[in-house]
Write an enzyme that holds these catalytic residues in place. Sequence first.
Site, PDB file in Angstrom:
ATOM      1  N   ARG A  62       0.808  -1.240   0.000  1.00 39.98           N
ATOM      2  CA  ARG A  62       0.000   0.000   0.000  1.00 39.98           C
ATOM      3  C   ARG A  62       0.828   1.271   0.000  1.00 39.98           C
ATOM      4  NH1 ARG A  62      -2.605  -3.199   2.837  1.00 39.98           N
ATOM      5  NH2 ARG A  62      -0.649  -4.293   3.077  1.00 39.98           N
ATOM      6  N   LYS A  91      25.299  -4.073  -6.421  1.00 37.41           N
ATOM      7  CA  LYS A  91      26.677  -4.115  -6.956  1.00 37.41           C
ATOM      8  C   LYS A  91      27.613  -3.290  -6.083  1.00 37.41           C
ATOM      9  CE  LYS A  91      25.187  -4.338 -11.798  1.00 37.41           C
ATOM     10  NZ  LYS A  91      25.272  -3.638 -13.096  1.00 37.41           N
TER      11      LYS A  91
HETATM   12  C1  NCD Z   1       3.962  -0.821   7.939  1.00 33.74           C
HETATM   13  C2  NCD Z   1       5.435  -0.651   7.651  1.00 33.74           C
HETATM   14  O1  NCD Z   1       5.904  -0.986   6.563  1.00 33.74           O
HETATM   15  O2  NCD Z   1       6.097  -0.152   8.548  1.00 33.74           O
HETATM   16  N1  NCD Z   1       3.210  -0.994   6.779  1.00 33.74           N
HETATM   17  C3  NCD Z   1       2.829   0.112   6.069  1.00 33.74           C
HETATM   18  O3  NCD Z   1       3.630   0.844   5.561  1.00 33.74           O
HETATM   19  N2  NCD Z   1       1.528   0.383   6.013  1.00 33.74           N
HETATM   20  C4  NCD Z   1       3.657  -1.789   9.020  1.00 33.74           C
HETATM   21  C5  NCD Z   1       4.070  -3.222   8.869  1.00 33.74           C
HETATM   22  O4  NCD Z   1       4.714  -3.618   7.899  1.00 33.74           O
HETATM   23  O5  NCD Z   1       3.720  -4.002   9.764  1.00 33.74           O
END
Ligand code: NCD
Length: 342
Positions: A62, A91
Amino acid sequence: MSASTSKFAGNHILSVNQFNRDAIEYIFHIANQMQPYAQRQKRTEVLRGAILGNLFFEPSTRTRVSFGTAFNLLGGEVRETVGMSNSALAKGESLYDTARVLSGYSDIIAMRHPQAGSVAEFAAGSRVPVLNGGDGANEHPTQALLDLYTIEKECHAHGSSIDGLNIAMIGDLKYGRTVHSLCKLLSLYKNVHFTLISPTELAMPESILTAITNGGHQLTVTDQLSGSLDADICYQTRIQEERFTSQSEADKFRGKFRLDQQIYTKHFQSKTVIMHPLPRDSRAEANELDNDLNQHPNLAIFRQTDNGVLVRMALFALSLGVENLLQQHEKPVLWHTPKSTL
Ligand code: NCD
């Protein structure tokens, strides 16, 4: 250039530390204006010709796609690099060199990387603004902004506000960068009550606790989800297994703090809004946020993801100094996308 534009235009967004309440309010004000474009009621081409370098050196669905979508919705183009092994970092190229090169190909860059501090290091070599899409266990400023935007909207719907908020955060508070950034942002408000629930080994880092207490807020730290919590928000998180030294280490904590309809009813109030940055780990042994809450009206997880597009659109518009030109570059929407009510 207006005073409010000059605060953002051309600047990197690396940490929530760079924002005060005025800046946050202004971002949210611009995010509200993005609604008709995100819903395809109107279209704007204010960033026509602009290029976003979307660099994701760590898994993402997302955050990556909503950055890209937000940029497209403003009329810009997206060039994506996904995965360390597909880039010259594999690399031995330095972040500085990569930044010097890619900032020559882009007007703005969004970046995620597994090491804390890496996005700031990259930004030092970039000639264009860099937005931190998550740097290791450190920070996730755009997620924190969209979480706060969601909290404000949910509070508004319940007749409350962020000042005086009662929030419970549950799960991996040590490695969860979203809760680190969100706690710092919430600390800018007044009289927030933080209840931090995690296994002791995965407790919130001291520096964040200090930010909370320095802000004069109420803080409860516990390793048990017990009793009735008078929480406005329950913010659930995933065990960040990718940050542990071994899978078996992470497995010790899997499934420790689950939330399902029964547990929610036992510990929370009918007003308590459920949030999660996603992805939720749906595997049976983890399942920190059960599907049996999917139809619950207080489940805000998909409102969070929708809000993410609005907030990221606002951040792009502000960083590129076009937030007052949206309407001037409007175009008609020529298609109709039928959407179900799911
Ligand atoms: C989070 C992240 O990547 O820190 N996800 C996100 O960006 N919505 C939380 C997660 O990965 O648990």
